[in-house]
Enzyme design. Structure first.
Site, PDB file in Angstrom:
ATOM      1  N   GLU A   6       0.788  -1.237   0.000  1.00  0.00           N
ATOM      2  CA  GLU A   6       0.000   0.000   0.000  1.00  0.00           C
ATOM      3  C   GLU A   6       0.822   1.290   0.000  1.00  0.00           C
ATOM      4  O   GLU A   6       0.805   2.058   0.970  1.00  0.00           O
ATOM      5  CB  GLU A   6      -0.949   0.014   1.195  1.00  0.00           C
ATOM      6  CG  GLU A   6      -1.962  -1.102   1.180  1.00  0.00           C
ATOM      7  CD  GLU A   6      -3.020  -0.956   2.280  1.00  0.00           C
ATOM      8  OE1 GLU A   6      -2.843  -0.120   3.168  1.00  0.00           O
ATOM      9  OE2 GLU A   6      -4.016  -1.682   2.220  1.00  0.00           O
ATOM     10  N   GLU A  22      -5.702  -8.507   1.069  1.00  0.00           N
ATOM     11  CA  GLU A  22      -6.357  -8.109   2.326  1.00  0.00           C
ATOM     12  C   GLU A  22      -7.827  -7.838   2.058  1.00  0.00           C
ATOM     13  O   GLU A  22      -8.179  -7.226   1.048  1.00  0.00           O
ATOM     14  CB  GLU A  22      -5.765  -6.815   2.920  1.00  0.00           C
ATOM     15  CG  GLU A  22      -4.439  -6.984   3.593  1.00  0.00           C
ATOM     16  CD  GLU A  22      -3.903  -5.682   4.200  1.00  0.00           C
ATOM     17  OE1 GLU A  22      -4.710  -4.835   4.635  1.00  0.00           O
ATOM     18  OE2 GLU A  22      -2.678  -5.518   4.218  1.00  0.00           O
TER      19      GLU A  22
HETATM   20  C1  BGP Z   1      -4.443  -1.794   5.574  1.00  0.00           C
HETATM   21  C2  BGP Z   1      -3.091  -2.200   6.091  1.00  0.00           C
HETATM   22  C3  BGP Z   1      -3.134  -3.172   7.215  1.00  0.00           C
HETATM   23  C4  BGP Z   1      -4.277  -2.960   8.184  1.00  0.00           C
HETATM   24  C5  BGP Z   1      -5.587  -2.653   7.485  1.00  0.00           C
HETATM   25  C6  BGP Z   1      -6.704  -2.247   8.418  1.00  0.00           C
HETATM   26  O1  BGP Z   1      -4.364  -0.524   5.015  1.00  0.00           O
HETATM   27  O2  BGP Z   1      -2.324  -2.781   5.069  1.00  0.00           O
HETATM   28  O3  BGP Z   1      -1.877  -3.181   7.836  1.00  0.00           O
HETATM   29  O4  BGP Z   1      -3.962  -2.115   9.189  1.00  0.00           O
HETATM   30  O5  BGP Z   1      -5.439  -1.652   6.522  1.00  0.00           O
HETATM   31  O6  BGP Z   1      -6.538  -0.923   8.784  1.00  0.00           O
HETATM   32  P1  BGP Z   1      -6.949  -0.346  10.174  1.00  0.00           P
HETATM   33  O7  BGP Z   1      -6.147  -1.091  11.169  1.00  0.00           O
HETATM   34  O8  BGP Z   1      -6.644   1.101  10.117  1.00  0.00           O
HETATM   35  O9  BGP Z   1      -8.405  -0.598  10.315  1.00  0.00           O
END
Ligand code: BGP
Length: 469
Positions: free
Chosen positions: A163, A374
């Protein structure tokens, strides 16, 4: 329809969010070790010093993943465990840890899917200018080469970066991630270019080794749709997709930057400083890139900003993914819509947006190979009579796997699905309050692990190859 036998059902984590052991066995400090200690930067001052102690408990965690029937585990490597100062001296114990983790996965037939950079940068490099300093890219390529040489005999799937948009936008526009700089588009676009160049060089190095594995990069996938059918909204969506999708996907997949964005950056004076050699390397690496990883949580609903807008400073509070922010150039804003569903953190729940976005991607880039690296629901899970009843998560994943199935049916080339996350972990800015895992971690009880309802449900999905989805 069942998912094909070579479609991987997996789950993901990232080093800073799970490992803990921040200074154990010779690991060097990182940008996040420092940043989370600055008052006000994270929810209730939470940090990853201990996280969920995956560093010391990985055997227990992998055994649980195996029990769930997980076919693949996506995790990231903490650069500072291997190069405590980012470059130069090597810490053998860091290499040993990842060898053990990989071997533990393989013991159960779990495919390790390795992210090389999931935001935890060795502090020494942060101090030298992080991603604005081209030397960080050089150090990254050395680190990547070491990982290919040490782990590439058993790891056949590498993700160079996670990302780019998030760590660059939150780092140089919102100031919500390290290095905490606000509203500096020149730096933001420069950092993204330096990352794409480092990616390109790492891909070229990887292919020289003939390891017969695959390499790609994971991007946020947040397709933009207009709030209505008006011409202005169509324009807003096009503009948003150019800046949040094409700017990031084109250099990786097509080997060049989108002209629409380049033209605007030129006019604004925000075009990155790049050399012909860098552009040429990005061009040469594109056909060697094997796949794109997509991290999908929500689409963007956008409307065109009419007339003058009051410039709004983006802060931690309004940069956590919920709609309401204007684009950096004040052309459009993201909008929360009355007829859509949202999570407790105001992220839209839209499996339809997922299918629509995947089709858009196919139209633009053709039959590229994709992994959903993800996807998941951040929630505060209810505990009823001692059981973690994360039914909303089951529903969320069911709907989104359904979207993946539908996209596959429509000819999108998707080879795997990784839920975020395998286990409850540290949310960068939301502490441990926002949970994502199949495995619960009890912070009141020595970080004890417990299987959630979704654990049993996902196990069944994998065993039946998603037939009932
Ligand atoms: C993505 C990242 C993850 C994770 C996820 C959820 O952007 O790659 O590492 O954190 O988001 O985000 P958050 O924890 O802010 O809800």
């Amino acid at each position: 329809m069942k998912f094909a036998h070579d479609f991987l059902f997996g789950a993901a984590t990232a080093s800073y969010q799970v490992e803990g052991a921040w200074d154990q066995d010779g690991k060097g400090p990182t940008n996040w070790d420092e940043f989370t200690k600055i008052p006000g930067k994270t929810f209730e001052g939470t940090n990853g010093d201990v996280a969920v102690d995956h560093y010391n408990r990985y055997k227990e965690d992998i055994a649980l993943m195996a029990e769930m029937g997980l076919e693949s585990y996506r995790f990231s490597i903490s650069w500072a465990r291997i190069f405590p100062n980012g470059t130069g001296e090597i810490n053998q114990k860091g290499i040993d840890f990842y060898n053990n983790l990989i071997d533990e996965c393989l013991k159960y037939g779990i495919v390790p899917f390795v992210t090389l950079y999931h935001w935890d940068l060795p502090l020494a490099l942060e101090k030298e200018g992080a991603w604005l300093n081209k030397a960080t890219g050089d150090a990254y390529v050395e680190f990547a080469k070491l990982c290919f040489n040490e782990f590439g005999d058993r790891v056949k799937h590498f993700i160079t970066f996670n990302e780019t948009v998030v760590f660059c936008a939150l780092g140089y526009m919102a100031g919500a991630h390290p290095p905490g700089i606000q509203n500096d588009p020149k730096k933001y676009f420069q950092a993204t270019h330096n990352v794409f160049y480092a990616h390109a060089k790492a891909v070229i190095e990887y292919k020289k080794l003939n390891q017969f594995g695959e390499i790609g990069l994971s991007h946020v996938f947040s397709p933009a749709f207009g709030v209505d059918d008006s011409e202005e909204s169509h324009f807003a969506a096009m503009h948003a997709n150019q800046f949040s999708m094409n700017w990031f996907y084109d250099p990786i997949l097509l080997g060049k930057y989108p002209e629409y964005v380049v033209k605007q950056l030129q006019e604004e004076g925000n075009l990155p400083d790049w050399t012909d050699e860098e552009l040429q390397t990005i061009f040469e690496a594109a056909p060697l890139n094997d796949f794109m990883g997509l991290n999908y949580y929500q689409p963007q609903r956008v409307e065109k900003i009419q007339g003058d807008v009051e410039a709004r400073t983006i802060t931690r509070e309004n940069s956590t993914g919920s709609p309401g922010n204007p684009s950096y150039d004040n052309v459009y804003r993201t909008v929360k819509m009355a007829d859509k569903k949202y999570t407790k953190w105001d992220w839209e729940i839209s499996p339809e947006g997922f299918v629509g976005g995947l089709e858009m991607l196919k139209e633009h880039y053709g039959q590229i190979k994709l992994y959903i690296t993800e996807n998941g629901l951040g929630d505060e899970d209810p505990i009823i009579e001692g059981e973690v009843c994360d039914i909303p998560r089951i529903n969320f994943i069911k709907e989104h796997l359904g979207a993946v199935k539908e996209a596959v049916r429509r000819g999108v080339h998707i080879k795997g699905y990784y839920a975020w996350s395998a286990i409850d972990l540290l949310s960068w800015l939301n502490g441990y309050k926002k949970q994502y895992g199949f495995i619960y971690v009890d912070h009141q009880n020595g970080l004890a692990r417990k299987k959630k309802a979704s654990f049993h449900w996902f196990k069944d999905v994998i065993a039946t190859r998603g037939e009932d989805i």
